[in-house]
Design a protein around this motif. Structure first.
Motif, PDB file in Angstrom:
ATOM      1  N   SER A 502      28.331  43.214  74.837  1.00  0.00           N
ATOM      2  CA  SER A 502      28.295  44.144  73.693  1.00  0.00           C
ATOM      3  C   SER A 502      27.731  43.475  72.453  1.00  0.00           C
ATOM      4  N   ASN A 503      27.620  44.250  71.424  1.00  0.00           N
ATOM      5  CA  ASN A 503      27.345  43.744  70.082  1.00  0.00           C
ATOM      6  C   ASN A 503      28.533  42.936  69.586  1.00  0.00           C
ATOM      7  N   THR A 504      28.337  42.197  68.498  1.00  0.00           N
ATOM      8  CA  THR A 504      29.406  41.366  67.925  1.00  0.00           C
ATOM      9  C   THR A 504      30.068  42.092  66.758  1.00  0.00           C
ATOM     10  N   LEU A 505      31.413  42.016  66.715  1.00  0.00           N
ATOM     11  CA  LEU A 505      32.181  42.644  65.639  1.00  0.00           C
ATOM     12  C   LEU A 505      32.951  41.572  64.875  1.00  0.00           C
ATOM     13  N   PRO A 506      32.665  41.371  63.572  1.00  0.00           N
ATOM     14  CA  PRO A 506      33.451  40.414  62.787  1.00  0.00           C
ATOM     15  C   PRO A 506      34.790  41.025  62.384  1.00  0.00           C
ATOM     16  N   VAL A 507      35.848  40.232  62.407  1.00  0.00           N
ATOM     17  CA  VAL A 507      37.183  40.692  62.018  1.00  0.00           C
ATOM     18  C   VAL A 507      37.770  39.701  61.018  1.00  0.00           C
ATOM     19  N   VAL A 508      38.080  40.193  59.812  1.00  0.00           N
ATOM     20  CA  VAL A 508      38.749  39.386  58.789  1.00  0.00           C
ATOM     21  C   VAL A 508      39.938  40.212  58.298  1.00  0.00           C
TER      22      VAL A 508
END
Length: 752
Positions: A502-508
């Motif tokens: 998949s695409n990359t999802l940033p999580v902060v």
């Protein structure tokens, strides 16, 4: 029986004279009278009723009173309003006047409350010191006209006016109701039948007689006309029911295109109007004598419920019960598999449909070409193509219907799209769920087909954080709830020989930590007394900033010391996210927050007293003229002349106010003084209610009218030592003014 002695007669005469004198000296409050609005210029007339609204709510009355003696310095005049019956048992304060204690004839401006509606309201004026009441005014119509649009009335308040006619049959009743006035039940109404006013005053009217009805909001006899709320008219007709119906035909279910006889009403009359409806919609307009209707079976939606409405003079308008016409042979086809499907190399798929057709037959098609032998409701396929099935029904109404196309693709690759399942912003969310939202099958020519519903449950998965597989994270979604999980996420999928990522999802994620701050005081007293703002959170080694009015002002002090007003907040950074504390607002010291319910200069007769109450502070202390503490409460009762000091605290700030108490003089303004230097009557002494008052102006003129003395806050010290008198007996003139009003005037004779 003893006769009164001469002495007792004299005593009685003296007592009567004393009582009359007291009566003559008491204040007299006259009833307020309506006057024209001075803002409208001259030449207008006084108001006779109050018809206020959102665009105009300003009225005036004139008030006169006699000041013998004057009211006390702390007096307030209050304009009061009765209830709608004229009772003052619980009066409403319309306005107060505090600056006219020396003016005996003045105008009072007022506005009425937004809820006022009635015909018997009265006005009166109250003085507070001493407490007296004027007589009540005459009764007035007073209405706040908050709704000023035409009222709409319909049958049962349906909102549909139609032709404005209601028919009542066989002695029954109908209800006419207001349908466009908010909170309609809170108003009174004037209902009319053919210009005759009816007794009903609510928002609904039950009618049983013929006539023309309308309504308007009842804003009283004077205000109603200007409000413009008169409604539309409803005509009510009465008569006998005809009992009309639709003749039931021999057949009520038809095939498409089949010949059908026309529907007809049971009463055929050339003097009656007929309107035909299907499912409540007009299909044949109102026509005189047209008692039949021919429906078209070639129309695919000819089936439905048919009614006819009959109307004519002298009869009730009525609508027949519905006659249902149905369609024979109508059926449906439902696909049991997704309309977008993937077929992998060496794989086969089964397609199927269900149908409500009677004894159906099937024929499957591949790319619009019939498939030999594919004549059941299912088919097994192994090639990509667009498939559909034709379902046929025999019998009296033979017909066919095609299913939707089912697109089956054989991809060369897959595209996996992951996303946040809810609204997400870095450092704002404390938790988030990631999930696969779309699976696209990509053909050799690059065409993408959404096959999420077909394949999502068939793939195997592995989530990664920052490129490293997460143990146990093998479903299509992952839930993140801790700041330790912050990072970049991607999911790998596997099906057969395909391994898309998949695409990359940033999580902060932000921390759930709660940062609090508090201040040693919430009021900035001055530029030298520091206020300390601190937090129980250990800031040692942390990245943080103190903000004032949204701007960081200090990034190093564990506690913030300030003397300035503003809104303060602490921002602590954890794992790249700034965590805001609560806000602390420090207000500038406003001395006007400390108020007294009395003037600073108080005058009362010797032996009297006055209770003064302070408000707006957090603590209080009263000191007398000798600086001795005499009270620590907000209120104090003063009964001795002198200067009293109030020390009021707002948080840690101190505000001082002085209250001067003097005894009210019982003597009148003298008109003779003797300037012979014997120390007796050498100076012109006037009562303290005029002397020593900062807002009272004393002016003295010579016998030629020339001003020779003009001072505020007169100190009872005229004539001054430098004043010379050229003749034995000289006459001077004085005026005592407060603002633009002359409150006293007269002569002073100076005898040498």
């Amino acid at each position: 029986m003893n006769r009164p002695t001469t002495l007792s007669k004299k005593a009685f005469f003296f007592f009567t004279l004393l009582m009359c004198s007291i009566g003559l000296m008491a204040q007299t409050l006259n009833k307020p009278t309506a006057i024209q609005n001075p803002n409208f210029g001259t030449g207008g007339s006084a108001w006779t009723a109050v018809c206020a609204s959102s665009i105009f709510n300003e009225y005036y009355v004139n008030f006169k009173w006699s000041a013998s003696p004057s009211v006390l310095s702390d007096n307030t005049f209050v304009l009061e309003l009765s209830d709608a019956t004229g009772s003052f048992s619980s009066p409403t304060t319309l306005t107060t006047v505090t600056d006219k204690n020396s003016t005996t004839d003045f105008d009072i401006r007022f506005v009425i409350p937004l809820t006022l509606r009635g015909t018997g309201y009265k006005l009166r004026v109250k003085s507070t010191s001493p407490e007296l009441y004027s007589p009540a005014s005459q009764a007035y119509n007073m209405y706040y006209v908050d709704y000023k649009s035409p009222v709409q009335i319909t049958e049962n308040g349906s909102g549909s006016i139609g032709d404005g006619t209601i028919s009542i049959c066989d002695g029954n009743t109908a209800v006419i109701a207001v349908d466009n006035v908010p909170n309609a039940e809170t108003y009174k109404y004037i209902w009319r039948k053919s210009s005759t006013i009816l007794s009903e005053t609510g928002p609904t009217l039950t009618v049983s007689e013929s006539g023309m009805y309308n309504v308007e909001l009842d804003y009283g006899a004077i205000c109603s006309g200007s409000a413009g709320t008169l409604s539309n008219s409803i005509t009510v007709e009465t008569g006998a029911s005809l009992g009309v119906t639709i003749n039931t035909p021999t057949k009520t279910s038809f095939c498409e295109g089949e010949t059908a006889t026309a529907l007809e009403a049971t009463i055929a009359d050339s003097d009656i109007f007929y309107t035909w409806y299907k499912d409540g919609t007009v299909v044949q307009a109102k026509t005189l004598g047209n008692y039949t209707y021919a429906f078209d079976t070639n129309s695919p939606d000819f089936d439905g419920d048919y009614t006819v409405k009959v109307e004519a003079d002298g009869i009730c308008s009525e609508t027949t019960p519905a006659l249902t016409i149905s369609k024979t042979g109508a059926f449906t086809v439902t696909e049991n598999t997704p309309l977008e499907m993937v077929i992998l190399p060496g794989e086969s798929k089964t397609l199927s449909v269900t149908s409500t057709a009677v004894s159906p037959t099937y024929q499957w098609y591949k790319n619009s070409t019939a498939i030999s032998g594919a004549t059941t409701n299912t088919i097994t396929i192994s090639e990509e193509a667009a498939y559909y099935v034709t379902v046929s029904q025999g019998g009296a109404c033979a017909s066919s219907l095609n299913s939707n196309k089912i697109n089956v693709v054989a991809p060369t690759s897959f595209e996996i799209i992951a996303n946040y399942t809810s609204t997400y912003t870095d450092c704002e969310n404390s938790e988030i769920v990631l999930d696969i939202t779309t699976i696209n099958a990509v053909a050799a020519n690059g065409t993408k087909t959404d096959v999420t519903s077909d394949l999502k449950a068939s793939m195997s998965y592995q989530w990664k954080k920052d490129g490293t597989a997460i143990s146990g994270a093998t479903s299509s979604s992952i839930s993140l709830t801790d700041i330790a999980e912050n990072g970049s996420y991607q999911i790998d999928a596997t099906i057969e020989t395909f391994t898309p990522s998949s695409n990359t999802l940033p999580v902060v994620l932000r921390s759930n930590e709660i940062i609090t701050i508090e201040a040693s005081s919430l009021v900035a007293c001055n530029s030298t007394d520091f206020i300390t703002i601190s937090s129980p959170t250990d800031l040692t080694g942390a990245t943080f900033g103190w903000a004032k009015n949204g701007t960081i002002i200090d990034t190093s002090s564990l506690d913030l010391n300030t003397t300035e007003a503003g809104t303060y907040r602490l921002m602590v950074t954890r794992n790249g996210c700034a965590i805001p504390s609560n806000e602390v607002t420090i207000s500038p010291l406003d001395e006007s927050l400390i108020t007294l319910d009395s003037a600073l200069n108080i005058v009362f007769p010797e032996g009297g007293s006055k209770t003064v109450t302070a408000s707006g502070g957090t603590a209080y202390e009263w000191r007398d003229s000798n600086n001795i503490s005499i009270s620590n409460s907000a209120s104090i009762t003063l009964n001795t002349e002198g200067t009293y000091t109030l020390i009021a605290y707002i948080e840690s700030c101190v505000i001082l106010k002085e209250v001067n108490v003097t005894y009210k003089d019982t003597f009148k303004i003298p008109n003779v003084i003797t300037v012979n230097g014997d120390g007796i009557n050498d100076l012109w002494f006037i009562p303290n209610s005029y002397a020593y008052q900062a807002d009272v102006n004393v002016i003295i003129y010579n016998d030629k009218g020339e001003e020779m003395y003009n001072v505020f806050e007169y100190q009872n010290n005229w004539p001054e030592s430098s004043t010379s008198f050229t003749s034995q007996n000289m006459v001077f003139y004085y005026k005592i003014k407060k603002g633009s009003d002359t409150i006293k005037q007269g002569t002073i004779t100076v005898i040498k």
